[in-house]
Design a protein around this motif. Structure first.
Motif, mmCIF file in Angstrom:
data_model
loop_
_atom_site.group_PDB
_atom_site.id
_atom_site.type_symbol
_atom_site.label_atom_id
_atom_site.label_comp_id
_atom_site.label_asym_id
_atom_site.label_seq_id
_atom_site.Cartn_x
_atom_site.Cartn_y
_atom_site.Cartn_z
ATOM 1 N N ASP A 73 0.817 -1.218 0.000
ATOM 2 C CA ASP A 73 0.000 0.000 0.000
ATOM 3 C C ASP A 73 0.854 1.274 0.000
ATOM 4 N N ASP A 74 1.789 1.362 -0.883
ATOM 5 C CA ASP A 74 2.641 2.549 -1.039
ATOM 6 C C ASP A 74 3.536 2.819 0.162
ATOM 7 N N LEU A 112 6.628 3.401 7.265
ATOM 8 C CA LEU A 112 6.977 2.019 7.593
ATOM 9 C C LEU A 112 5.800 1.452 8.367
ATOM 10 N N THR A 113 5.462 0.212 8.107
ATOM 11 C CA THR A 113 4.429 -0.473 8.883
ATOM 12 C C THR A 113 4.976 -1.813 9.351
ATOM 13 N N LEU A 114 4.318 -2.375 10.337
ATOM 14 C CA LEU A 114 4.642 -3.711 10.817
ATOM 15 C C LEU A 114 3.458 -4.242 11.591
ATOM 16 N N GLY A 141 -3.981 -3.757 1.920
ATOM 17 C CA GLY A 141 -2.837 -4.667 1.971
ATOM 18 C C GLY A 141 -2.567 -5.182 3.371
ATOM 19 N N LEU A 142 -2.688 -4.311 4.358
ATOM 20 C CA LEU A 142 -2.487 -4.737 5.739
ATOM 21 C C LEU A 142 -3.617 -5.651 6.200
ATOM 22 N N ALA A 143 -4.821 -5.424 5.693
ATOM 23 C CA ALA A 143 -5.938 -6.322 6.022
ATOM 24 C C ALA A 143 -5.668 -7.721 5.462
#
Length: 169
Positions: A73-74, A112-114, A141-143
């Motif tokens: 997701d970008d 940044l994600t995690l 995307g995270l879902a």
């Protein structure tokens, strides 16, 4: 520690490192997590070839830890950060995350994600100290990542998704 792209011949070493790092979960009764197999060699190779797998190498150039990311997701999603127990407590995980942050900034990614465990001290609380904040709502995307984690057997109530703005973005 020298942070560099993982070498192809190190990928089995990274699997062993991941298993060793899982021992901490066993110590707090999370045996399912500790026993979870490491990423397949093909997963590591795909990330390595894409330039999205780095190791923190010790003075003998042996991997002491690694970070694997994917673009979601970008943003840049930190899929896995692992440090061998022999090297824990030396801020190697932090160094790997800061390396990813600089890499993301250089490519114009804003965040940044995690995903991590809410109550495990070296997970959610640790990442909060590094500037990550819990996401109240997941991107598509995270879902998808949450659905995959749930299918694996992780309790979504114990998992949190976190986000940090990339430095300079």
């Amino acid at each position: 520690m020298n942070i560099r792209t993982a070498h192809r011949d190190e990928l089995p070493v990274l699997q062993t490192l991941e298993l060793a790092a899982g021992v901490l979960f066993r110590e707090i009764g999370m045996t399912d997590v500790a026993d979870h197999p490491p990423p397949a060699l093909e997963v590591f190779e795909h990330a390595r070839a894409a330039g999205q797998l780095w190791v923190a190498a010790d003075d003998a150039d042996r991997p002491a830890g690694f970070v694997l990311v994917e673009l979601v997701d970008d943003g840049v999603h930190i899929e896995q950060v692992s440090v061998h127990p022999e090297y824990q407590g030396r801020r190697i995980g932090r160094q790997l995350i800061e390396y990813v942050d600089a890499w993301a900034a250089g490519r114009g990614y804003p965040v940044l994600t995690l995903s991590t465990f809410r109550s495990v001290p070296w997970n959610g609380p640790y990442y909060a100290r590094l500037g990550f904040e819990e996401l109240p709502e997941l991107t598509p995307g995270l879902a998808r990542i949450r659905a995959a984690e749930t299918a694996f057997g992780l309790d979504p109530a114990e998992r949190i998704f976190m986000l940090r703005k990339v430095a300079g973005q």
